[in-house]
Design a protein around this motif. Structure first.
Motif, PDB file in Angstrom:
ATOM      1  N   ARG A 103       0.832  -1.207   0.000  1.00  0.00           N
ATOM      2  CA  ARG A 103       0.000   0.000   0.000  1.00  0.00           C
ATOM      3  C   ARG A 103       0.863   1.252   0.000  1.00  0.00           C
ATOM      4  O   ARG A 103       0.572   2.239  -0.686  1.00  0.00           O
ATOM      5  CB  ARG A 103      -0.952  -0.004   1.192  1.00  0.00           C
ATOM      6  CG  ARG A 103      -1.937   1.165   1.201  1.00  0.00           C
ATOM      7  CD  ARG A 103      -2.853   1.070   2.402  1.00  0.00           C
ATOM      8  NE  ARG A 103      -3.766   2.190   2.428  1.00  0.00           N
ATOM      9  CZ  ARG A 103      -4.919   2.243   1.803  1.00  0.00           C
ATOM     10  NH1 ARG A 103      -5.308   1.188   1.105  1.00  0.00           N
ATOM     11  NH2 ARG A 103      -5.677   3.324   1.869  1.00  0.00           N
ATOM     12  N   ASP A 106       2.185   1.828  -3.438  1.00  0.00           N
ATOM     13  CA  ASP A 106       1.148   2.388  -4.330  1.00  0.00           C
ATOM     14  C   ASP A 106       0.930   3.883  -4.082  1.00  0.00           C
ATOM     15  O   ASP A 106       0.817   4.684  -5.018  1.00  0.00           O
ATOM     16  CB  ASP A 106      -0.168   1.632  -4.133  1.00  0.00           C
ATOM     17  CG  ASP A 106      -0.058   0.182  -4.602  1.00  0.00           C
ATOM     18  OD1 ASP A 106       0.854  -0.109  -5.399  1.00  0.00           O
ATOM     19  OD2 ASP A 106      -0.904  -0.637  -4.175  1.00  0.00           O
ATOM     20  N   LYS A 110       1.518   6.943  -6.707  1.00  0.00           N
ATOM     21  CA  LYS A 110       0.452   7.923  -7.002  1.00  0.00           C
ATOM     22  C   LYS A 110       0.915   9.344  -6.708  1.00  0.00           C
ATOM     23  O   LYS A 110       0.630  10.280  -7.483  1.00  0.00           O
ATOM     24  CB  LYS A 110      -0.787   7.582  -6.161  1.00  0.00           C
ATOM     25  CG  LYS A 110      -2.000   8.415  -6.520  1.00  0.00           C
ATOM     26  CD  LYS A 110      -2.484   8.105  -7.920  1.00  0.00           C
ATOM     27  CE  LYS A 110      -3.750   8.842  -8.239  1.00  0.00           C
ATOM     28  NZ  LYS A 110      -4.206   8.583  -9.639  1.00  0.00           N
TER      29      LYS A 110
END
Length: 541
Positions: A103, A106, A110
């Motif tokens: 996570r 990610d 982003k």
């Protein structure tokens, strides 16, 4: 004591508790007690099982390892179980750590994408700012050039507008002058003129026919005696003169309204085929029928409502035109046909209203009362003969500086109001537009409908007819020898039979007052000898 040790205890207490049956029954108290031990023991065993199951369920439902341990059986391997639990917890911790790390990766990716997009947008904004700044500079240069060339570009257009306005103003002035000239010529050809009467008052004539004042319809109207034989039978009656005057007025108004392109409030129907006399429509029914039928005069003498209506071939009730002609004097018309009298008075009042309205819309502001409306001849003469056509004002323009600040002021100068200026057939100074309504705004008679003036005129004429104490006797009526009027001789006499002539000559003598003698002399001079006035009105003394 546990459940497994409880049967041994029971056997020790009473070994024969289970041998009782239907054939072998207890015979003492101990046997009875032994019989009751079995159900009691089974109840106690059930209660113990229930408590054990309840305790086990509570142990399982407890959080943490206590519930897991409680759920295990008593002979379970506690070391294996503990090692399994630790291994499982470690694996679960590793899985959670890997999920968190994925996570985080990610989110970092982003964030990097967002930073790149922000940089791209900043670069795009900077490029757009430079482009807009360059465009502003170009627009500023174009605006400066446009301001430099605007005056030179507008000058031909403004010059063309001024020339077109001048041509339109000249054409309009010529149109107004032509309308006024045609109306003046029509009045001149019709013989509209002003004369001075014998009593010093002004009289208005249309041809050889006097134009009566509406308040003098009961008076003695006389035509122009020039070229008329001095014969009583050849002299027209006053009501015939009034009819000829209204017909001539309608004809003159029809021509003038055609030249002026004006629609009167009450439509005038001129004589044509199967329409022998001029008539007039009420204001609400005007200009609705193309060819209204001529009403029969016998219908007005009927007292029924249906007989006085005019219907077309489909049975639709049509508005009735108001007559403008007479076939008998007004006093006789009041006595014999009051409905026809009302229609005639309404018609002449609508005609006078049309004349007053036309005078007001064409620039005459002196008609503001009932007496002014009734003077039809004076109003026509003032409109068509006495007034002078005002000179049109020159076309004026405004400066370019004022035009830039107030473009709405770039209009033509308003000419003086006169005959021919206002019309229904022109866009400039149209009667149907705001200027026409503004022209009628503030007029005292505009608020008073023709109905009020009609009631006033009708009451005036009826009071004059009822209040007049006139009696006319011809020479033949005086020459008749009636038995009840013969002189009677009392006591006898020696006078000859022709003394009766002397008596009758005395009876013929008129009252010796100066006013009556002057009236009789005036009547003889007008060709009305043989008529005698017995009692004068108050305004004759």
């Amino acid at each position: 004591m546990t459940r497994q040790h409880f049967p041994l205890f029971l056997d020790r207490v009473h070994p024969l508790y289970a041998d009782f049956s239907k054939r072998r029954r207890p015979t003492c108290i101990s046997c009875v007690h032994a019989t009751l031990y079995g159900p009691r023991i089974r109840q106690a065993s059930a209660l113990l099982d229930r408590e054990k199951q309840h305790t086990h369920a509570e142990a399982i439902l407890r959080p943490g390892n206590d519930g897991v341990i409680a759920s295990l059986s008593e002979d379970a391997d506690w070391d294996a179980i503990t090692a399994g639990i630790k291994k499982q917890c470690l694996q679960k911790s590793r899985d959670q750590t890997q999920a968190v790390e994925a996570r985080i990766n990610d989110i970092a990716d982003k964030a990097q994408q967002l930073r790149q997009q922000i940089e791209d947008y900043k670069q795009y904004v900077a490029e757009q700012r430079e482009h807009h700044a360059a465009r502003r500079r170009e627009i500023a240069d174009e605006r400066n050039q446009l301001e430099m060339h605007r005056q030179r570009a507008h000058e031909p257009i403004q010059l063309a507008i001024r020339r077109a306005g001048q041509r339109l103003e000249k054409a309009r002035n010529r149109t107004v002058e032509a309308r006024a000239t045609l109306c003046h010529e029509a009045a001149s050809l019709s013989g509209l003129q002003k004369r001075s009467g014998k009593d010093g008052k002004s009289e208005y004539w249309l041809g050889n026919v006097p134009i009566p004042d509406l308040r003098d319809l009961n008076g003695n109207l006389q035509p122009d005696a020039t070229g008329t034989p001095n014969d009583e039978k050849a002299m027209p009656q006053p009501y015939e003169i009034a009819t000829a005057a209204t017909d001539s007025i309608c004809r003159l108004l029809g021509n003038c309204c055609h030249y002026l392109s004006v629609r009167l409030p009450a439509e005038i129907l001129l004589p044509h085929n199967d329409f022998p006399h001029a008539m007039i429509m009420v204001t609400k029914a005007s200009y609705q029928l193309k060819d209204p039928p001529y009403p029969s005069m016998s219908a007005s003498q009927s007292s029924s409502t249906a007989a006085s209506r005019i219907m077309d071939r489909h049975g639709v009730v049509l508005p009735r035109p108001r007559p403008l002609h007479l076939d008998r004097p007004l006093p006789d018309l009041v006595k014999n046909d009051s409905k026809m009298f009302s229609l005639f008075i309404e018609g002449v009042m609508l005609l006078a209203w049309d004349v007053a309205w036309l005078c007001k819309i064409q620039g005459i502001d002196t008609i503001n009362s009932f007496d002014d409306v009734c003077a039809i001849g004076k109003n026509l003469h003032q409109l068509l003969v006495a007034t002078e056509q005002p000179r049109p004002q020159p076309y004026r323009t405004i400066s370019s500086a004022t035009a830039r600040t107030n473009r709405s002021n770039r209009v033509m100068a308003t000419p003086a109001v006169g005959l021919g200026a206002y019309s229904h057939g022109s866009a400039y100074h149209s009667i149907a537009g705001f200027e026409g309504l503004e022209r009628l705004n503030g007029w005292r008679l505009a608020t008073a409908s023709p109905t009020r003036l009609l009631d006033k005129l009708k009451s005036y004429l009826l009071n004059e007819i009822s209040g007049a104490e006139w009696d006319f006797l011809s020479d033949k009526e005086w020459d008749e020898e009636r038995d009840d009027e013969l002189p009677v001789l009392v006591g006898g006499t020696e006078q000859p039979l022709d003394a009766r002539e002397t008596t009758m000559s005395v009876m013929r003598v008129a009252p010796q007052d100066g006013a009556a003698s002057e009236r009789l002399g005036l009547d003889k001079a007008k060709g009305t000898s043989g008529w005698m006035k017995l009692r004068g009105r108050g305004n004759d003394g």
